[in-house]
Design an enzyme around this catalytic site. Structure first.
Site, short mmCIF file in Angstrom:
data_model
loop_
_atom_site.label_atom_id
_atom_site.label_comp_id
_atom_site.label_asym_id
_atom_site.label_seq_id
_atom_site.Cartn_x
_atom_site.Cartn_y
_atom_site.Cartn_z
N HIS A 101 0.82 -1.22 0.00
CA HIS A 101 0.00 0.00 0.00
C HIS A 101 0.85 1.27 0.00
O HIS A 101 0.36 2.34 0.36
CB HIS A 101 -0.96 -0.02 1.20
N CYS B 29 2.87 21.03 -5.98
CA CYS B 29 4.10 20.46 -6.53
C CYS B 29 5.03 21.57 -6.98
O CYS B 29 4.61 22.48 -7.70
CB CYS B 29 3.76 19.54 -7.69
N CYS C 25 2.40 15.25 -12.37
CA CYS C 25 3.64 14.95 -13.11
C CYS C 25 4.39 13.74 -12.56
O CYS C 25 5.37 13.30 -13.16
CB CYS C 25 4.55 16.17 -13.16
#
Length: 292
Positions: A141, A200, A152
Site C-alpha cells: 500500500h 508540486c 507529473c
C-alpha cells in the site's frame, strides 16, 4: 539472533495469553519445513512499536472512535479534504516518523539474511520494515515517507515536505487529540481552516502521500510482481493481519490455490482461519523471536 530486546509499547495491542509451548513448537516446525517462506504482515506487527491499528478489538481506531480514514475520491476531488488531511498529517508527522521497528521486524530481517524468508509483503505504510533493514520486500500500500505529485509524478521525501509546510505556516499551531494509524492526528475544522498546503514545486499539481488510500486500488504491476514472488515460494506466513482488506487477502487465496501451507500469527480471528494449516493467537514480537 542479532535482535535487540527493546521493550514493546503495548498501549494498542489487544490482550492475549503468552505463547503456548505447543504452538511455539508447531510454528517452529512450520518455519523449519519452509525453504522459501513468503511472509505477509499487517498493522498487528507495528502495534508493539506504538502505532495503533484500525480493527483490533477494544484498542483499534474503529473500536475507540467513530473516525474513519480518508477516502481516495475525497482527497482527489476536494481541496478542503486535502487541507484537512495535510494539517492533521503535519501535526502527527514528527511523532509518527520517529516510531522504530520492534523485535518482530528485526526477526523477519534476520530470516531474510539467513535465506529463510524469500519475500516479504507488508500492508503497512509506516516504513518500519525498511528501518529494520528488510530488502526483499514489497510495500503493498505504499509508504507515508514518500510524497508524489498526481499530475507529473514527481516524488519528494515526506521529511522535505514537512519543511515546506513549516515555511508556509510559520505561525500556525494546533494541539492534537489522539493519534491515528496512518500518522495523522485528530483536529477540529476550526484548527484546520487557515492551514496552507503547498503544490508540486515542478508543475503546481496536487501532492499526495505515496500510499493507497481507502477506495483506491493497488497497481496491476505491483499485484503481478507479488504473485510472481508467491509462485516462487513454498509456504506463507501471515503476521499481524486479519486480512479483511481484499488487496492482501487475494494472495492468501492464491496460496491456497497452490496448496501452500499457510500459518497465521494474529491476535483475534482472521479471514483465513478456516483454511490455514496453523493459527496462533500471540503477539508477533513475543512469538517470532522464539523461532530459530
Amino acid at each position: 539472533h542479532s535482535v535487540s530486546r527493546t521493550s514493546p509499547n503495548l498501549a494498542f495491542v489487544p490482550a492475549c495469553l503468552p505463547p503456548d509451548p505447543v504452538e511455539v513448537e508447531e510454528l517452529q516446525r512450520f518455519v523449519s519445513n519452509s525453504k522459501r517462506l513468503f511472509v505477509m504482515t499487517g498493522a498487528g506487527i507495528s502495534t508493539e512499536s506504538g502505532i495503533p491499528d484500525y480493527r483490533s478489538e477494544g484498542v483499534g481506531l474503529y473500536a475507540r472512535t467513530d473516525r474513519r480514514p480518508i477516502q481516495h475520491a475525497d482527497f482527489v476531488r476536494s481541496a478542503s479534504a486535502r487541507q484537512r488531511y495535510w494539517a492533521r498529517n503535519f501535526v502527527g508527522w514528527p511523532q509518527f516518523s520517529s516510531h522504530q521497528p520492534n523485535t518482530a521486524h528485526l526477526v523477519l530481517r534476520d530470516w531474510e539474511k539467513l535465506g529463510k524468508l524469500h519475500w516479504l509483503v507488508t500492508q503497512n505504510v509506516d516504513a518500519l520494515h525498511s528501518k529494520a533493514g528488510s530488502q526483499r520486500m514489497t510495500e503493498l500500500h505504499g509508504c507515508t515517507h514518500r510524497v508524489l505529485c498526481l499530475a507529473c509524478g514527481d516524488q519528494v521525501l515526506r521529511s522535505e515536505l514537512q519543511e515546506h509546510f513549516e515555511a508556509l505556516n510559520p505561525t500556525w499551531k494546533a494541539e492534537a487529540f489522539g493519534v491515528a494509524p496512518d500518522g495523522d492526528v485528530f483536529l477540529t475544522d476550526e484548527q484546520v481552516r487557515n492551514f496552507q498546503v503547498p503544490a508540486c514545486r515542478k508543475c503546481g499539481g496536487i501532492l499526495k502521500p505515496d500510499v493507497t488510500f481507502f477506495g483506491d486500488t493497488v497497481s496491476r504491476e505491483k499485484v503481478d510482481f507479488v504473485h510472481q514472488r508467491l509462485a516462487e515460494s513454498d509456504s506463507m506466513l501471515v503476521a499481524g493481519s486479519s486480512m479483511q482488506v481484499y488487496s492482501g487477502y487475494r494472495f492468501a487465496l492464491a496460496a491456497r490455490e497452490k496448496k501452500l501451507p499457510i500459518a497465521i500469527l494474529n491476535i483475534g480471528p482472521t479471514r483465513l482461519d478456516h483454511f490455514a494449516s496453523l493459527k496462533l493467537n500471540s503477539r508477533c514480537g513475543e512469538l517470532l523471536p522464539l523461532i530459530v
